[in-house]
Structures are given as structure tokens and as C-alpha cells.
Scaffold this active site. Structure first.
Site, PDB file in Angstrom:
ATOM      1  N   GLY A  49       0.709  -1.295  -0.078  1.00 11.49           N
ATOM      2  CA  GLY A  49       0.101  -0.142   0.161  1.00 11.49           C
ATOM      3  C   GLY A  49       0.854   1.020  -0.072  1.00 11.49           C
ATOM      4  N   ASP A 107      -5.049   1.271  10.660  1.00  7.67           N
ATOM      5  CA  ASP A 107      -6.276   0.973  11.172  1.00  7.67           C
ATOM      6  C   ASP A 107      -6.343   0.449  12.646  1.00  7.67           C
ATOM      7  OD1 ASP A 107      -8.783  -0.553  11.255  1.00  7.67           O
ATOM      8  OD2 ASP A 107      -8.984  -0.070   9.173  1.00  7.67           O
ATOM      9  N   LYS A 135      -6.640   5.884  11.308  1.00  7.45           N
ATOM     10  CA  LYS A 135      -8.025   6.007  11.920  1.00  7.45           C
ATOM     11  C   LYS A 135      -7.899   5.944  13.348  1.00  7.45           C
ATOM     12  CE  LYS A 135      -9.582   3.449   7.850  1.00  7.45           C
ATOM     13  NZ  LYS A 135     -10.085   1.751   7.445  1.00  7.45           N
ATOM     14  N   PHE A 156     -13.727   3.190   4.801  1.00  8.55           N
ATOM     15  CA  PHE A 156     -12.864   2.388   3.730  1.00  8.55           C
ATOM     16  C   PHE A 156     -12.561   3.177   2.413  1.00  8.55           C
ATOM     17  CE2 PHE A 156     -11.751  -0.638   0.401  1.00  8.55           C
ATOM     18  CZ  PHE A 156     -10.905  -1.481   1.110  1.00  8.55           C
ATOM     19  N   ASP A 163      -5.864  -0.497  -1.831  1.00 10.95           N
ATOM     20  CA  ASP A 163      -6.563  -1.194  -2.769  1.00 10.95           C
ATOM     21  C   ASP A 163      -7.944  -1.837  -2.133  1.00 10.95           C
ATOM     22  OD1 ASP A 163      -5.275  -3.178  -0.678  1.00 10.95           O
ATOM     23  OD2 ASP A 163      -6.206  -4.744  -1.966  1.00 10.95           O
TER      24      ASP A 163
HETATM   25  P1  5GP Z   1      -4.176  -2.524  10.948  1.00 13.57           P
HETATM   26  O1  5GP Z   1      -3.039  -3.740  10.794  1.00 13.57           O
HETATM   27  O2  5GP Z   1      -3.765  -1.043  11.426  1.00 13.57           O
HETATM   28  O3  5GP Z   1      -5.349  -2.754  11.334  1.00 13.57           O
HETATM   29  O4  5GP Z   1      -4.125  -2.379   9.422  1.00 13.57           O
HETATM   30  C1  5GP Z   1      -3.217  -1.861   8.333  1.00 13.57           C
HETATM   31  C2  5GP Z   1      -3.371  -2.282   6.948  1.00 13.57           C
HETATM   32  O5  5GP Z   1      -4.617  -2.534   6.533  1.00 13.57           O
HETATM   33  C3  5GP Z   1      -2.965  -1.052   6.183  1.00 13.57           C
HETATM   34  O6  5GP Z   1      -1.356  -1.073   5.799  1.00 13.57           O
HETATM   35  C4  5GP Z   1      -3.663  -1.394   4.675  1.00 13.57           C
HETATM   36  O7  5GP Z   1      -3.034  -2.090   4.045  1.00 13.57           O
HETATM   37  C5  5GP Z   1      -4.898  -2.070   5.249  1.00 13.57           C
HETATM   38  N1  5GP Z   1      -5.908  -0.848   5.479  1.00 13.57           N
HETATM   39  C6  5GP Z   1      -6.449  -0.506   6.655  1.00 13.57           C
HETATM   40  N2  5GP Z   1      -7.396   0.361   6.366  1.00 13.57           N
HETATM   41  C7  5GP Z   1      -7.575   0.342   5.139  1.00 13.57           C
HETATM   42  C8  5GP Z   1      -8.643   1.045   4.004  1.00 13.57           C
HETATM   43  O8  5GP Z   1      -9.664   1.983   4.721  1.00 13.57           O
HETATM   44  N3  5GP Z   1      -8.455   0.796   2.952  1.00 13.57           N
HETATM   45  C9  5GP Z   1      -7.652  -0.014   2.273  1.00 13.57           C
HETATM   46  N4  5GP Z   1      -7.761  -0.348   0.958  1.00 13.57           N
HETATM   47  N5  5GP Z   1      -6.743  -0.724   3.218  1.00 13.57           N
HETATM   48  C10 5GP Z   1      -6.693  -0.461   4.372  1.00 13.57           C
HETATM   49 MG    MG Z   2      -0.373  -0.938   4.321  1.00 11.81          MG
END
Ligand code: 5GP
Ligand code: MG
Length: 180
Positions: A49, A107, A135, A156, A163
């Protein structure tokens, strides 16, 4: 510029324009040029990403630095799974280095927490986090994020590296899932 895009079965609406993203990325780079001047930082871009963010940001960094990449994934479709599926990279020695992780979006914070723990095991001198999007309301693992582009609610987003089922990373703007 179209306000709506379609990816597979979903429609998304314009959320941040390329121009808004560009000026935010530049302001983060300016801050880093000051903060990290004497640290010879190693930037670690989190694939897939963060590749757009890393690419645009690093073109504006004018101090000595190195760049490397890791691949970490905890997402599947629209939901964070809270488990790490893959970790690739991180094979070079980062002992005593000042590391800055470049992430597209934080996230739950699970991915970052995991990566920071792995880096600490490697005895890095310091770790800072730079995330284009954060977030705060969904974060389950308290993290200090040193450089934040935009704080966003529990939505999202796609585009600019992000993606939906592997599609949509190529858009210059960021779009939000249209819930209607
Ligand atoms: P975490 O481990 O903090 O829950 O998630 C991180 C990863 O989830 C990010 O690097 C990203 O790749 C994916 N992610 C989190 N939120 C979103 C979102 O709103 N859209 C997309 N496309 N990917 C997300
Ligand atoms: Mg990521």
C-alpha cells in the site's frame, strides 16, 4: 476528474484529491528534512500500500537516507483481520539505525505494533512512524505516530496505493466506499 469510480462490485466517491495529498506529503517531507537531518535514517516502506506515498515523499527528502521495503499484510477485502499473513524483507542489519516506517494507513494498529516489535528485536536505535492516513477511532493498539497526513474516521478508502481486492491502487486521488 470523475467524482465516482467503480471497482469490482463497489462504487467509491472522491475523498482527497491528488493536490491535497501532494501538499500534505510535501509538508511531511519538509518536517522530516528538519527532524532527521543528522540521523542518516533508514526509511522502511510497507508494501504494497505505501509505495505511492513512499515514492512521492522520498523525492522531497534532501538529507542523506536509505530506503528499504517490507511486505506485511493483515487485510482481506474490507476488514482488518488482526493477524499478520506475510512478512518479507527486513533481512539487512538495522542495528543502531534510526528507522522511519512509511505506511499508507493505520487502522487497528496491529501491523505497526508487530513491525515495531520486530524492529526492536533487531536493536534499532529508534523507530518513528509516518502514516499518510490514520483512523484514530479504530486503533486497538496505542501507537505514537510521529508523522500523520490525514486523520480519517472508520471508513474504507482506496486509491493512491490503497486497494479493494487488489484493485484501485493506481488512482492519484483517494476515494471512499459509497455506502448507498
Ligand atoms: P491495521 O493492521 O492497522 O489494522 O491495518 C493496516 C493495513 O490494513 C494497512 O496497511 C492497509 O493496507 C490496510 N487498510 C486499513 N484500512 C484500510 C482502508 O480503509 N482501505 C484499504 N484499502 N486498506 C486499508
Ligand atoms: Mg499497508
Amino acid at each position: 476528474m470523475s467524482e465516482f469510480i467503480s471497482l469490482l462490485d463497489k462504487e467509491f466517491k472522491l475523498y482527497f484529491t491528488a493536490q491535497e495529498i501532494g501538499s500534505k506529503v510535501k509538508s511531511i517531507a519538509q518536517k522530516m528534512n528538519q527532524d532527521l537531518e543528522s540521523l542518516d535514517p533508514v526509511f522502511i516502506a510497507v508494501l504494497n500500500g505505501a509505495f505511492f506515498f513512499a515514492c512521492d515523499l522520498l523525492k522531497e527528502i534532501h538529507i542523506p537516507f536509505e530506503i528499504t521495503f517490507v511486505k506485511v499484510a493483515s487485510y482481506d477485502g474490507l476488514q482488518s483481520k488482526g493477524t499478520i499473513k506475510t512478512l518479507m524483507g527486513l533481512d539487512e542489519s538495522l542495528k543502531d539505525r534510526n528507522v522511519v516506517v512509511l505506511e499508507d494507513i493505520v487502522d487497528s494498529g496491529f501491523t505497526m505494533k508487530y513491525l515495531i516489535e520486530e524492529l526492536q528485536k533487531m536493536e534499532v536505535a529508534s523507530v518513528k512512524i509516518a502514516s499518510l492516513l490514520v483512523k484514530p477511532s479504530t486503533m486497538k493498539h496505542p501507537l505514537e505516530i510521529h508523522y500523520t497526513g490525514f486523520e480519517v474516521p472508520d471508513v474504507f478508502l482506496v486509491g493512491y496505493g490503497l486497494d479493494y481486492h487488489k484493485k484501485g491502487r493506481n488512482y492519484k486521488n483517494i476515494y471512499i466506499l459509497n455506502s448507498e
